[in-house]
Scaffold this motif. Structure first.
Motif, PDB file in Angstrom:
ATOM      1  N   VAL A  68       4.697  22.036   9.936  1.00 29.61           N
ATOM      2  CA  VAL A  68       4.194  21.034  10.881  1.00 29.61           C
ATOM      3  C   VAL A  68       3.336  21.719  11.938  1.00 29.61           C
ATOM      4  CG1 VAL A  68       4.847  19.358  12.659  1.00 29.61           C
ATOM      5  CG2 VAL A  68       6.098  19.436  10.498  1.00 29.61           C
ATOM      6  N   ALA A  69       3.756  22.893  12.371  1.00 37.99           N
ATOM      7  CA  ALA A  69       2.975  23.648  13.358  1.00 37.99           C
ATOM      8  C   ALA A  69       1.586  23.975  12.806  1.00 37.99           C
ATOM      9  CB  ALA A  69       3.712  24.934  13.732  1.00 37.99           C
ATOM     10  N   LYS A  70       1.533  24.285  11.520  1.00 42.02           N
ATOM     11  CA  LYS A  70       0.242  24.593  10.884  1.00 42.02           C
ATOM     12  C   LYS A  70      -0.665  23.368  10.895  1.00 42.02           C
ATOM     13  CE  LYS A  70      -1.754  26.464   6.626  1.00 42.02           C
ATOM     14  NZ  LYS A  70      -1.457  26.981   5.258  1.00 42.02           N
ATOM     15  N   ALA A  71      -0.090  22.206  10.576  1.00 47.14           N
ATOM     16  CA  ALA A  71      -0.869  20.970  10.594  1.00 47.14           C
ATOM     17  C   ALA A  71      -1.272  20.609  12.022  1.00 47.14           C
ATOM     18  CB  ALA A  71      -0.052  19.834   9.975  1.00 47.14           C
ATOM     19  N   ALA A  72      -0.361  20.858  12.981  1.00 38.97           N
ATOM     20  CA  ALA A  72      -0.643  20.547  14.382  1.00 38.97           C
ATOM     21  C   ALA A  72      -1.803  21.385  14.903  1.00 38.97           C
ATOM     22  CB  ALA A  72       0.605  20.799  15.229  1.00 38.97           C
ATOM     23  N   ARG A  73      -1.865  22.629  14.492  1.00 40.15           N
ATOM     24  CA  ARG A  73      -2.919  23.541  14.964  1.00 40.15           C
ATOM     25  C   ARG A  73      -4.305  23.019  14.618  1.00 40.15           C
ATOM     26  NH1 ARG A  73      -5.496  28.381  13.414  1.00 40.15           N
ATOM     27  NH2 ARG A  73      -5.789  29.819  15.179  1.00 40.15           N
ATOM     28  N   GLN A  74      -4.405  22.278  13.511  1.00 39.05           N
ATOM     29  CA  GLN A  74      -5.696  21.734  13.098  1.00 39.05           C
ATOM     30  C   GLN A  74      -6.197  20.652  14.059  1.00 39.05           C
ATOM     31  OE1 GLN A  74      -7.350  23.266  10.625  1.00 39.05           O
ATOM     32  NE2 GLN A  74      -5.519  24.581  10.644  1.00 39.05           N
ATOM     33  N   HIS A  75      -5.296  20.115  14.865  1.00 40.08           N
ATOM     34  CA  HIS A  75      -5.664  19.063  15.814  1.00 40.08           C
ATOM     35  C   HIS A  75      -5.976  19.626  17.206  1.00 40.08           C
ATOM     36  CE1 HIS A  75      -4.736  15.559  13.259  1.00 40.08           C
ATOM     37  NE2 HIS A  75      -3.799  16.329  12.730  1.00 40.08           N
ATOM     38  N   LEU A  76      -5.907  20.944  17.356  1.00 44.51           N
ATOM     39  CA  LEU A  76      -6.242  21.571  18.637  1.00 44.51           C
ATOM     40  C   LEU A  76      -7.725  21.905  18.675  1.00 44.51           C
ATOM     41  CD1 LEU A  76      -3.251  24.086  18.989  1.00 44.51           C
ATOM     42  CD2 LEU A  76      -3.480  21.844  20.073  1.00 44.51           C
ATOM     43  N   ASN A  77      -8.277  21.983  19.882  1.00 43.57           N
ATOM     44  CA  ASN A  77      -9.678  22.385  19.994  1.00 43.57           C
ATOM     45  C   ASN A  77      -9.812  23.879  19.722  1.00 43.57           C
ATOM     46  OD1 ASN A  77      -9.105  23.833  22.447  1.00 43.57           O
ATOM     47  ND2 ASN A  77      -9.288  21.914  23.593  1.00 43.57           N
ATOM     48  N   SER A  78     -11.021  24.360  19.573  1.00 48.47           N
ATOM     49  CA  SER A  78     -11.261  25.758  19.187  1.00 48.47           C
ATOM     50  C   SER A  78     -10.696  26.752  20.196  1.00 48.47           C
ATOM     51  CB  SER A  78     -12.771  26.002  19.023  1.00 48.47           C
ATOM     52  OG  SER A  78     -13.465  25.656  20.219  1.00 48.47           O
ATOM     53  N   LYS A  79     -10.711  26.395  21.472  1.00 48.08           N
ATOM     54  CA  LYS A  79     -10.186  27.290  22.501  1.00 48.08           C
ATOM     55  C   LYS A  79      -8.679  27.473  22.354  1.00 48.08           C
ATOM     56  CE  LYS A  79      -9.825  27.880  27.508  1.00 48.08           C
ATOM     57  NZ  LYS A  79     -10.115  27.271  28.844  1.00 48.08           N
ATOM     58  N   LEU A  80      -7.968  26.355  22.147  1.00 46.72           N
ATOM     59  CA  LEU A  80      -6.517  26.432  22.017  1.00 46.72           C
ATOM     60  C   LEU A  80      -6.104  27.060  20.688  1.00 46.72           C
ATOM     61  CD1 LEU A  80      -5.312  23.050  23.576  1.00 46.72           C
ATOM     62  CD2 LEU A  80      -5.137  25.345  24.535  1.00 46.72           C
ATOM     63  N   LYS A  81      -6.927  26.903  19.658  1.00 45.29           N
ATOM     64  CA  LYS A  81      -6.625  27.543  18.382  1.00 45.29           C
ATOM     65  C   LYS A  81      -6.604  29.064  18.525  1.00 45.29           C
ATOM     66  CE  LYS A  81      -8.276  24.065  15.093  1.00 45.29           C
ATOM     67  NZ  LYS A  81      -9.302  23.741  14.066  1.00 45.29           N
ATOM     68  N   LYS A  82      -7.485  29.584  19.373  1.00 47.46           N
ATOM     69  CA  LYS A  82      -7.511  31.029  19.615  1.00 47.46           C
ATOM     70  C   LYS A  82      -6.284  31.479  20.403  1.00 47.46           C
ATOM     71  CE  LYS A  82     -12.566  31.378  19.671  1.00 47.46           C
ATOM     72  NZ  LYS A  82     -13.764  31.701  20.496  1.00 47.46           N
ATOM     73  N   GLU A  83      -5.797  30.583  21.270  1.00 49.34           N
ATOM     74  CA  GLU A  83      -4.667  30.934  22.137  1.00 49.34           C
ATOM     75  C   GLU A  83      -3.317  30.763  21.450  1.00 49.34           C
ATOM     76  OE1 GLU A  83      -2.932  29.692  26.573  1.00 49.34           O
ATOM     77  OE2 GLU A  83      -4.889  28.973  25.884  1.00 49.34           O
ATOM     78  N   TYR A  84      -3.234  29.787  20.516  1.00 49.29           N
ATOM     79  CA  TYR A  84      -1.949  29.473  19.886  1.00 49.29           C
ATOM     80  C   TYR A  84      -1.999  29.675  18.375  1.00 49.29           C
ATOM     81  CZ  TYR A  84      -0.443  27.403  24.299  1.00 49.29           C
ATOM     82  OH  TYR A  84      -0.089  27.217  25.612  1.00 49.29           O
ATOM     83  N   SER A  85      -1.144  30.573  17.906  1.00 47.56           N
ATOM     84  CA  SER A  85      -0.991  30.772  16.462  1.00 47.56           C
ATOM     85  C   SER A  85       0.028  29.763  15.942  1.00 47.56           C
ATOM     86  CB  SER A  85      -0.501  32.187  16.176  1.00 47.56           C
ATOM     87  OG  SER A  85       0.797  32.384  16.722  1.00 47.56           O
ATOM     88  N   VAL A  86       0.181  29.704  14.627  1.00 51.94           N
ATOM     89  CA  VAL A  86       1.175  28.809  14.036  1.00 51.94           C
ATOM     90  C   VAL A  86       2.574  29.178  14.512  1.00 51.94           C
ATOM     91  CG1 VAL A  86       2.278  28.096  11.876  1.00 51.94           C
ATOM     92  CG2 VAL A  86      -0.213  28.290  11.996  1.00 51.94           C
ATOM     93  N   ASP A  87       2.869  30.474  14.545  1.00 47.41           N
ATOM     94  CA  ASP A  87       4.193  30.930  14.998  1.00 47.41           C
ATOM     95  C   ASP A  87       4.443  30.552  16.454  1.00 47.41           C
ATOM     96  OD1 ASP A  87       4.796  31.999  12.549  1.00 47.41           O
ATOM     97  OD2 ASP A  87       4.151  34.035  13.060  1.00 47.41           O
ATOM     98  N   GLN A  88       3.406  30.688  17.296  1.00 50.56           N
ATOM     99  CA  GLN A  88       3.560  30.368  18.709  1.00 50.56           C
ATOM    100  C   GLN A  88       3.817  28.882  18.907  1.00 50.56           C
ATOM    101  OE1 GLN A  88       3.526  32.760  21.290  1.00 50.56           O
ATOM    102  NE2 GLN A  88       4.455  31.005  22.323  1.00 50.56           N
ATOM    103  N   ILE A  89       3.105  28.053  18.181  1.00 51.11           N
ATOM    104  CA  ILE A  89       3.314  26.603  18.277  1.00 51.11           C
ATOM    105  C   ILE A  89       4.729  26.250  17.836  1.00 51.11           C
ATOM    106  CG2 ILE A  89       2.617  24.348  17.372  1.00 51.11           C
ATOM    107  CD1 ILE A  89      -0.214  25.491  17.081  1.00 51.11           C
TER     108      ILE A  89
END
Length: 208
Positions: free
Chosen positions: A86-107
């Motif tokens: 779910v974290a992996k799918a959630a990451r796809q809904h973040l903007n490019s800036k937050l994608k750099k800040e949050y990995s799947v593990d971090q989410i």
């Protein structure tokens, strides 16, 4: 050994009281400063999700049975919501800036799911270093969960996302309670002041 007069004793006790108060204030201030230095602030945003099968008017008994099944499945949905998929799918809904800040593990670490007792409501919570990030994470997780659940749990109920999280509803978390530290500091400072004052008064009395 010189005997103290009542006036001498009163003067000594006044000085001791003033010294004790000063020590208490210094102790409280020192502990408050330490707490501020150690304190870490974080923010938590919540979003609610309802998972259920459609209710029809044809059969009350069948509807009640399906509702019970949905309630029994909520603990499973809770575990799925916290899964990295779910974290992996959630990451796809973040903007490019937050994608750099949050990995799947971090989410996955920052997101928590909790079932409300005897209900079909699942609370998703995300904790981050800013209100905006917490809101973005929990909303993205809700979207990711809605996409993933039908894929990993065949026969799951329909996922309905309730109102989006906003910064107005974010709660502040403090890792250290500064008030408690300050109170402890006042108590310790006052205790040290009393002990030192007692020793000084007694020592002076012995010397004289």
């Amino acid at each position: 050994m010189k005997e103290y007069s009542l006036q001498d004793l009163k003067g000594s006790f006044v000085k001791a009281a003033i010294f004790t108060i000063v020590m208490a204030i210094l102790g409280g201030g020192a502990m408050f400063g330490l707490a501020k230095h150690k304190q870490h602030l974080s923010y938590t945003a919540d979003r609610y999700v309802v998972i259920s099968h459609p209710i029809t008017e044809k059969s009350v008994g069948a509807n009640n049975s399906m509702t019970n099944i949905d309630q029994q499945m909520m603990m499973t949905y809770e575990e799925i919501a916290e899964n990295p998929v779910v974290a992996k799918a959630a990451r796809q809904h973040l903007n490019s800036k937050l994608k750099k800040e949050y990995s799947v593990d971090q989410i996955s670490q920052d997101v928590n799911a909790k079932v409300k007792p005897q209900s079909l409501v699942l609370r998703l919570s995300a904790t981050a270093n800013s209100p905006k990030n917490a809101v973005a994470l929990v909303n993205a997780t809700a979207e990711g969960f809605k996409e993933v659940l039908p894929q990993v749990q065949t026969g799951a109920g329909t996922v309905k996302l309730l109102s989006k999280a906003t910064t107005d509803g974010v709660s502040l978390n403090k890792s250290v309670n500064t008030k408690k530290y300050a109170v402890v500091g006042l108590a310790l400072g006052g205790l040290v002041g009393i002990i030192i004052s007692f020793v000084v008064i007694t020592w002076k009395k012995v010397l004289k």
